[in-house]
Motif scaffolding. Structure first.
Motif, mmCIF file in Angstrom:
data_model
loop_
_atom_site.group_PDB
_atom_site.id
_atom_site.type_symbol
_atom_site.label_atom_id
_atom_site.label_comp_id
_atom_site.label_asym_id
_atom_site.label_seq_id
_atom_site.Cartn_x
_atom_site.Cartn_y
_atom_site.Cartn_z
ATOM 1 N N VAL A 107 -4.780 7.150 -5.195
ATOM 2 C CA VAL A 107 -3.774 6.990 -4.146
ATOM 3 C C VAL A 107 -3.585 8.236 -3.285
ATOM 4 C CG1 VAL A 107 -2.522 5.158 -5.328
ATOM 5 C CG2 VAL A 107 -1.948 7.541 -5.811
ATOM 6 N N LYS A 108 -4.008 9.395 -3.737
ATOM 7 C CA LYS A 108 -3.861 10.616 -2.948
ATOM 8 C C LYS A 108 -5.173 11.039 -2.283
ATOM 9 C CE LYS A 108 0.464 11.119 -4.078
ATOM 10 N NZ LYS A 108 1.527 10.897 -3.078
ATOM 11 N N GLY B 94 0.813 -1.214 0.000
ATOM 12 C CA GLY B 94 0.000 0.000 0.000
ATOM 13 C C GLY B 94 0.842 1.256 0.000
ATOM 14 N N ASP C 184 -3.322 8.961 -10.929
ATOM 15 C CA ASP C 184 -3.671 8.941 -9.510
ATOM 16 C C ASP C 184 -4.336 7.647 -9.061
ATOM 17 O OD1 ASP C 184 -6.045 9.299 -10.903
ATOM 18 O OD2 ASP C 184 -6.941 10.555 -9.358
ATOM 19 N N ARG C 185 -4.466 6.681 -9.953
ATOM 20 C CA ARG C 185 -5.198 5.458 -9.589
ATOM 21 C C ARG C 185 -4.504 4.246 -10.191
ATOM 22 N NH1 ARG C 185 -11.851 4.832 -9.519
ATOM 23 N NH2 ARG C 185 -11.870 3.166 -7.981
ATOM 24 N N LEU D 96 2.435 1.858 -3.533
ATOM 25 C CA LEU D 96 1.488 2.388 -4.514
ATOM 26 C C LEU D 96 1.279 3.881 -4.344
ATOM 27 C CD1 LEU D 96 -1.293 -0.341 -4.775
ATOM 28 C CD2 LEU D 96 0.605 0.098 -6.334
ATOM 29 N N LYS D 97 1.124 4.334 -3.097
ATOM 30 C CA LYS D 97 0.803 5.741 -2.889
ATOM 31 C C LYS D 97 2.037 6.635 -2.903
ATOM 32 C CE LYS D 97 0.787 5.990 2.199
ATOM 33 N NZ LYS D 97 -0.021 6.374 3.378
ATOM 34 N N TYR E 190 -8.297 6.412 -0.114
ATOM 35 C CA TYR E 190 -7.134 5.515 -0.102
ATOM 36 C C TYR E 190 -6.524 5.453 1.291
ATOM 37 C CZ TYR E 190 -2.990 3.009 -1.566
ATOM 38 O OH TYR E 190 -2.017 2.048 -1.702
ATOM 39 N N TYR F 142 -5.886 2.158 3.392
ATOM 40 C CA TYR F 142 -4.579 1.826 3.962
ATOM 41 C C TYR F 142 -4.703 1.525 5.453
ATOM 42 C CZ TYR F 142 0.513 2.290 4.566
ATOM 43 O OH TYR F 142 1.830 2.061 4.836
#
Length: 412
Positions: free
Chosen positions: A59-60, A31, A50-51, A34-35, A64, A68
């Motif tokens: 992710v921002k 996780g 962003d995905r 990814l972000k 999300y 997480y």
């Protein structure tokens, strides 16, 4: 295995050695990658900047972050974790007559009201869910769809929509975009118009869906194509044809399911793909990252592999029918209760305590011959679906009764 790329063999060796990624370190690290640095890693392909995939939140986003946190709570064994996603069949109405309809034999009882669906959305968010996926029937036939989507967004969740594409007019697309719908998944059964229309029972539906996709892309909306692979589709290489189709239409992600014997096809176990057939489709999932301009491919049988995520049912996803029954997924015709009668949290806790779901993940249960023999084949012919799990599994019913008696003694 000689034709399998080295990176793929190494990843499978890692999964086989460590087991499915259910332990905290693996999931938390994934996780974070990814972000944080995911978009810059050469072996990771995002659906859009962003995905990572249209099946996870941007992710921002706050969604999300909640996703997480849910992973961390799950890994630490806390009670405050819940499924990641829910598919909500907001209506049973449909303008298609699919030969493979998964909503076949479902009750015609009235759908949940606007207020009831808004309450369900609130309960899903409270359980930690972040992806609330709207399905049907055809969800665009529901007049209060905008209200439901706005309620999802107000709960810091992501609202996605599965549609047959027939009603993606500019007016409806503006409504969806204005309400905050993040991604539209358009279902296609064939890259060929005549075959798709025959399977859906509506002449001209393929053309209408393609035109709807083009409109949505032109309006800057995120669009995915959703399809399935049966034995004949694998043999004819439809997965490659869908990739080319997605490129031509500007679609950023292609989601591929296996053809699951459910709904109208519930007795047709012979339709289940072999491991070799899945392996053929898996290649495109694992190699498409090299095509930086083409769509991201998400092959669900790959994700459901026992050495990756396993079956999503209950642990990662649940399904709620138009009239409130809760099932492990939208392909599973067994229900554990109804949100009109008790809180969703109580139903979900009952689901995850069931012996079938209170264990390590496996591949898709609805494609597992033993699961089908033990549960699906026992559903009476012509019975209304989804069918109560306690009528299939008396042992679980006895367990529930003992649990209720124990609760009564504790409060006495």
């Amino acid at each position: 295995m000689a034709d399998v790329p080295l990176t793929r063999r190494l990843r499978r060796k890692l999964y086989f050695t460590l087991g499915p990624p259910t332990f905290p370190l693996f999931m938390v690290a994934g996780g974070w990658i990814l972000k944080s640095i995911g978009p810059h890693m050469p072996f990771i392909k995002f659906a859009r900047p962003d995905r990572f995939t249209y099946h996870l939140p941007p992710v921002k986003s706050r969604a999300y972050q909640r996703f997480y946190e849910n992973i961390i709570n799950r890994g630490l064994g806390r009670d405050s974790w819940g499924p990641h996603a829910v598919t909500m069949a907001v209506t049973q109405q449909c303008n298609a007559r699919c030969v493979h309809c998964s909503a076949y034999r479902r009750s015609s009882a009235r759908s949940l009201t606007t207020e009831e669906w808004c309450s369900v959305v609130d309960q899903c968010a409270a359980l930690g869910m972040t992806d609330l996926i709207i399905t049907g029937g055809e969800p665009l036939l529901r007049p209060d769809l905008e209200t439901i989507i706005r309620r999802i967004v107000d709960n810091d969740c992501v609202a996605d929509l599965f549609t047959n594409g027939s009603l993606l007019t500019r007016e409806n697309l503006r409504m969806l975009k204005g309400a905050g719908c993040d991604t539209i998944f358009v279902s296609l059964d064939s890259p060929y118009a005549e075959e798709h229309d025959a399977l859906r029972g509506v002449p001209g539906l393929h053309q209408a869906a393609v035109e709807g996709i083009r409109r949505a892309v032109e309006m800057g909306m995120a669009v995915g194509i959703s399809t399935y692979m049966g034995k004949e589709q694998v043999r004819r290489g439809y997965h490659y044809k869908y990739v080319e189709m997605a490129k031509q239409l500007g679609v950023r992600e292609l989601t591929i399911f296996d053809l699951v014997p459910t709904g109208k096809l519930i007795k047709n176990d012979e339709l289940i793909l072999t491991d070799a057939e899945r392996e053929e489709v898996r290649k495109i999932h694992e190699s498409q990252w090299k095509d930086r301009k083409g769509p991201r491919v998400c092959y669900m049988a790959h994700v459901n592999d026992p050495h990756i995520m396993g079956c999503f049912g209950v642990k990662w996803q649940i399904h709620i029918t138009h009239n409130g029954f809760v099932t492990p997924c939208d392909f599973n015709p067994l229900h554990f209760g109804n949100v009109r009668e008790e809180p969703l949290a109580d139903i979900w806790r009952r689901m995850k305590l069931h012996p079938e779901y209170d264990r390590k993940t496996m591949t898709c249960r609805m494609q597992d011959p033993e699961f089908r023999r033990k549960y699906i084949h026992k559903i009476p012919d012509g019975a209304e679906l989804p069918y109560p799990i306690e009528l299939i599994d008396p042992a679980f019913r006895e367990l529930e009764e003992r649990r209720e008696r124990s609760k009564g003694l504790a409060t006495a």
